[in-house]
Enzyme design. Structure first.
Site, mmCIF file in Angstrom:
data_model
loop_
_atom_site.group_PDB
_atom_site.id
_atom_site.type_symbol
_atom_site.label_atom_id
_atom_site.label_comp_id
_atom_site.label_asym_id
_atom_site.label_seq_id
_atom_site.Cartn_x
_atom_site.Cartn_y
_atom_site.Cartn_z
ATOM 1 N N GLU A 188 0.835 -1.190 0.000
ATOM 2 C CA GLU A 188 0.000 0.000 0.000
ATOM 3 C C GLU A 188 0.875 1.248 0.000
ATOM 4 O O GLU A 188 1.837 1.343 0.741
ATOM 5 C CB GLU A 188 -0.905 -0.023 1.233
ATOM 6 C CG GLU A 188 -2.079 0.911 1.168
ATOM 7 C CD GLU A 188 -1.726 2.338 1.564
ATOM 8 O OE1 GLU A 188 -2.464 3.243 1.165
ATOM 9 O OE2 GLU A 188 -0.717 2.551 2.254
ATOM 10 N N CYS A 189 0.533 2.195 -0.878
ATOM 11 C CA CYS A 189 1.381 3.374 -1.040
ATOM 12 C C CYS A 189 0.696 4.685 -0.692
ATOM 13 O O CYS A 189 1.363 5.708 -0.526
ATOM 14 C CB CYS A 189 1.917 3.457 -2.473
ATOM 15 S SG CYS A 189 0.637 3.744 -3.724
ATOM 16 N N THR A 190 -0.634 4.675 -0.559
ATOM 17 C CA THR A 190 -1.376 5.930 -0.413
ATOM 18 C C THR A 190 -0.891 6.751 0.771
ATOM 19 O O THR A 190 -0.793 7.978 0.700
ATOM 20 C CB THR A 190 -2.885 5.639 -0.258
ATOM 21 O OG1 THR A 190 -3.323 4.894 -1.387
ATOM 22 C CG2 THR A 190 -3.671 6.923 -0.147
ATOM 23 N N HIS A 194 1.984 6.927 2.028
ATOM 24 C CA HIS A 194 3.310 7.502 1.797
ATOM 25 C C HIS A 194 3.264 8.628 0.772
ATOM 26 O O HIS A 194 4.157 9.462 0.714
ATOM 27 C CB HIS A 194 4.274 6.426 1.276
ATOM 28 C CG HIS A 194 4.564 5.331 2.242
ATOM 29 N ND1 HIS A 194 5.332 5.511 3.372
ATOM 30 C CD2 HIS A 194 4.189 4.025 2.248
ATOM 31 C CE1 HIS A 194 5.430 4.365 4.031
ATOM 32 N NE2 HIS A 194 4.751 3.453 3.366
ATOM 33 N N SER A 195 2.242 8.611 -0.073
ATOM 34 C CA SER A 195 2.223 9.460 -1.262
ATOM 35 C C SER A 195 1.759 10.884 -0.956
ATOM 36 O O SER A 195 0.839 11.091 -0.152
ATOM 37 C CB SER A 195 1.287 8.842 -2.304
ATOM 38 O OG SER A 195 1.124 9.709 -3.400
#
Length: 315
Positions: free
Chosen positions: A77-79, A81-82
């Site tokens: 999951e990247c949200t 961090h983004s």
């Protein structure tokens, strides 16, 4: 012998598609979203596809044991961090999904691990413990920041790829030398999709202001893209003779065209967005709603980039 691949957080299968382009055999994929796993199964008929939510101690699951996987792919999951999340509160549990790879690597002992995420993962307090955890298992790790536009994808999309090898130091260079492609190559300007007048009643003022800046810069009659959703530090519009800016999981780009002297606006459509991700011809993207498909694409990995990464492992 072809590399045997298991794809954690597989989504619609962009990483697996890239690995397959490099000659790997995709053995399985795992994801917590049913639309993603059904899409994955449509495109990897021989793979074992698991619909489940993983945790820090989750095992690889039935059918995967030590020696059966050569390459473990992971796009956690990247949200959270983004920067695309803006000022919203960040979830540390979500960020920690990157560490789930440690359990899988310990259990399967693949020679290679490739972890993909947004570049901001490097700023997270758990990033170096993640690398240290992999090093403790015998992996030599090398991070690369790669832009999809350098690999023939008509989108500027910078992502972190942490390449890990148990047998040797990973190479220092993953070559992206393809000629850059522009957004106009994947945009349909033939009138296939209907547009509405830009200055329609109820149009958001921010959208109008972004579009007016594009019109002022280019002059009437020139099509261009406007950032319809999300923040943008470049005026809120872009020319179509440039690679598309980074796709997100929501409708981000509108296309301004002209009917005589009247500017018109429509959103980019799924087939255009899949072209902007470098999805190969024949890849099935038939599950879910339009919004689901946009989410699948915005969360995805551009296959040509992973193709190059996997090829670098075998060089």
């Amino acid at each position: 012998m072809s590399l045997q691949v298991l794809d954690m957080f597989c989504g619609a299968g962009g990483s697996s598609a890239g690995a397959r382009m490099a000659g790997a055999v995709v053995r399985g994929g795992i994801d917590a979203w049913d639309v993603a796993t059904r899409t994955y199964a449509d495109n990897f008929a021989d793979a074992k596809v698991q619909l489940r939510r993983m945790g820090p101690h989750s095992p690889p699951g039935r059918g995967f044991a030590e020696g059966e996987v050569d390459l473990l792919l992971a796009s956690p999951e990247c949200t959270n961090h983004s920067p695309a999340k803006g000022a919203a509160e960040r979830c540390e549990t979500s960020k920690g999904t990157s560490h789930y790879v440690l359990k899988f690597a310990a259990k399967l002992k693949p020679r290679y691990v490739v972890l993909e995420n947004v570049v901001q993962l490097r700023n997270w307090h758990g990033y170096h413990p993640l690398l240290n955890g992999l090093a403790a298992q015998g992996y030599r790790c090398r991070p690369h920041v790669l832009d999809a536009a350098d690999f023939g994808v008509p989108q500027t999309r910078r992502r972190l790829f942490v390449v890990c090898d148990r047998d040797r130091e990973p190479g220092s260079l993953i070559d992206g030398t393809a000629e850059r492609r522009n957004a106009e190559e994947i945009i349909r300007l033939d009138g296939r999709y209907p547009s509405k007048p830009l200055r329609s009643p109820g149009r958001a003022q921010a959208t109008l202001e972004r579009a007016e800046r594009g019109i002022s810069a280019l002059g009437p009659g020139v099509p261009f893209l406007v950032v319809y959703y999300g923040s943008d530090g470049a005026g809120g519009w872009q020319r179509i003779d440039r690679p598309l800016r980074t796709l997100t999981t929501l409708d981000r780009f509108g296309l301004v065209t002209w009917e005589g002297s009247e500017p018109m606006l429509r959103m980019l459509q799924v087939d255009e967005l899949r072209g902007a991700m470098g999805i190969p011809d024949g890849y099935v993207l038939a599950r879910g709603t339009r919004r689901d498909k946009i989410k699948l694409l915005g969360n995805g990995v551009c296959p040509p980039v992973m193709h190059a990464v996997v090829e670098s492992l075998q060089a």
